[in-house]
Scaffold this motif. Structure first.
Motif, PDB file in Angstrom:
ATOM      1  N   ALA A  14      34.411  -6.589  99.808  1.00  0.00           N
ATOM      2  CA  ALA A  14      35.301  -7.470 100.554  1.00  0.00           C
ATOM      3  C   ALA A  14      34.809  -7.615 101.991  1.00  0.00           C
ATOM      4  O   ALA A  14      34.394  -6.628 102.615  1.00  0.00           O
ATOM      5  CB  ALA A  14      36.722  -6.930 100.531  1.00  0.00           C
ATOM      6  N   GLY A  15      34.840  -8.843 102.475  1.00  0.00           N
ATOM      7  CA  GLY A  15      34.331  -9.139 103.805  1.00  0.00           C
ATOM      8  C   GLY A  15      32.879  -9.555 103.821  1.00  0.00           C
ATOM      9  O   GLY A  15      32.371 -10.020 104.856  1.00  0.00           O
ATOM     10  N   SER A  17      29.274 -11.519 102.136  1.00  0.00           N
ATOM     11  CA  SER A  17      28.857 -12.901 101.928  1.00  0.00           C
ATOM     12  C   SER A  17      27.906 -13.009 100.741  1.00  0.00           C
ATOM     13  O   SER A  17      27.193 -12.055 100.406  1.00  0.00           O
ATOM     14  CB  SER A  17      28.143 -13.428 103.172  1.00  0.00           C
ATOM     15  N   ARG A  67      35.997 -20.549 105.102  1.00  0.00           N
ATOM     16  CA  ARG A  67      35.185 -19.406 104.663  1.00  0.00           C
ATOM     17  C   ARG A  67      33.953 -19.845 103.871  1.00  0.00           C
ATOM     18  O   ARG A  67      32.910 -19.200 103.945  1.00  0.00           O
ATOM     19  CB  ARG A  67      36.020 -18.460 103.783  1.00  0.00           C
ATOM     20  N   ASN A  84      31.526 -16.792 102.790  1.00  0.00           N
ATOM     21  CA  ASN A  84      31.684 -15.731 103.782  1.00  0.00           C
ATOM     22  C   ASN A  84      33.080 -15.128 103.692  1.00  0.00           C
ATOM     23  O   ASN A  84      34.003 -15.734 103.154  1.00  0.00           O
ATOM     24  CB  ASN A  84      31.444 -16.288 105.186  1.00  0.00           C
ATOM     25  N   ASN A  85      33.207 -13.941 104.244  1.00  0.00           N
ATOM     26  CA  ASN A  85      34.496 -13.257 104.278  1.00  0.00           C
ATOM     27  C   ASN A  85      35.156 -13.248 102.892  1.00  0.00           C
ATOM     28  O   ASN A  85      36.331 -13.587 102.748  1.00  0.00           O
ATOM     29  CB  ASN A  85      35.419 -13.917 105.306  1.00  0.00           C
ATOM     30  N   LEU A  86      34.389 -12.837 101.929  1.00  0.00           N
ATOM     31  CA  LEU A  86      34.881 -12.821 100.556  1.00  0.00           C
ATOM     32  C   LEU A  86      35.981 -11.788 100.381  1.00  0.00           C
ATOM     33  O   LEU A  86      35.981 -10.733 101.045  1.00  0.00           O
ATOM     34  CB  LEU A  86      33.732 -12.538  99.598  1.00  0.00           C
ATOM     35  N   ASN A  87      36.896 -12.084  99.487  1.00  0.00           N
ATOM     36  CA  ASN A  87      37.951 -11.125  99.141  1.00  0.00           C
ATOM     37  C   ASN A  87      38.077 -11.047  97.625  1.00  0.00           C
ATOM     38  O   ASN A  87      37.535 -11.900  96.897  1.00  0.00           O
ATOM     39  CB  ASN A  87      39.263 -11.516  99.822  1.00  0.00           C
ATOM     40  N   ASP A  90      38.491 -13.935  95.221  1.00  0.00           N
ATOM     41  CA  ASP A  90      37.380 -14.857  94.980  1.00  0.00           C
ATOM     42  C   ASP A  90      36.568 -14.471  93.748  1.00  0.00           C
ATOM     43  O   ASP A  90      35.644 -15.204  93.365  1.00  0.00           O
ATOM     44  CB  ASP A  90      36.451 -14.898  96.198  1.00  0.00           C
ATOM     45  N   SER A 123      37.170  -4.321  96.425  1.00  0.00           N
ATOM     46  CA  SER A 123      38.033  -4.052  97.588  1.00  0.00           C
ATOM     47  C   SER A 123      37.656  -2.751  98.277  1.00  0.00           C
ATOM     48  O   SER A 123      36.857  -1.981  97.768  1.00  0.00           O
ATOM     49  CB  SER A 123      39.496  -3.992  97.154  1.00  0.00           C
TER      50      SER A 123
END
Length: 123
Positions: A14-15, A17, A67, A84-87, A90, A123
């Motif tokens: 998480a966070g 790219s 994002r 970017n800034n994947l969580n 996604d 996560s």
């Protein structure tokens, strides 16, 4: 024979790219609007982003706006999705698609599809 081949998926925290690529063959790439969609098991395919054949006009789902960035290189017959800034939300199989008639979020209008690439965000 038209082929769309996605690449660049993988596992990321998480966070982080990732950059997905979609390379097309067997069609006049510059004549097609292109799109990215994603799907998780048990859910419908979801629109992510689309780019006009002119490579300037773009359209994003609200969930990824700010994002993700879609762009294309018509000289290389390739489209990209910079994520970017994947969580964890996604996480999905990401598909690219090509459409000669429309530019938008309606998956039913896209004529050609790739096989998909898995993106997993931990996560």
């Amino acid at each position: 024979q038209v082929q769309l081949v996605e690449s660049g998926g993988g596992l990321v925290q998480a966070g982080g790219s990732l950059r997905l690529s979609c390379t097309a063959s067997g069609l006049t790439f510059s004549s097609y609007a292109m799109g990215w969609f994603r799907q998780v098991p048990g859910k419908e395919r979801e629109f992510v982003a689309a780019i006009h054949r002119n490579a300037f006009n773009t359209y994003y789902a609200d969930s990824v706006k700010g994002r993700f960035t879609i762009h294309r290189d018509n000289a290389k017959n390739t489209m990209y999705l910079q994520m970017n800034n994947l969580n964890p939300a996604d996480t999905a199989v990401y598909y690219c698609a090509a459409d000669s008639r429309q530019f938008g979020r309606n998956s039913a209008g896209y004529e050609y599809w790739g096989q998909g690439t898995q993106v997993t965000v931990s996560s």
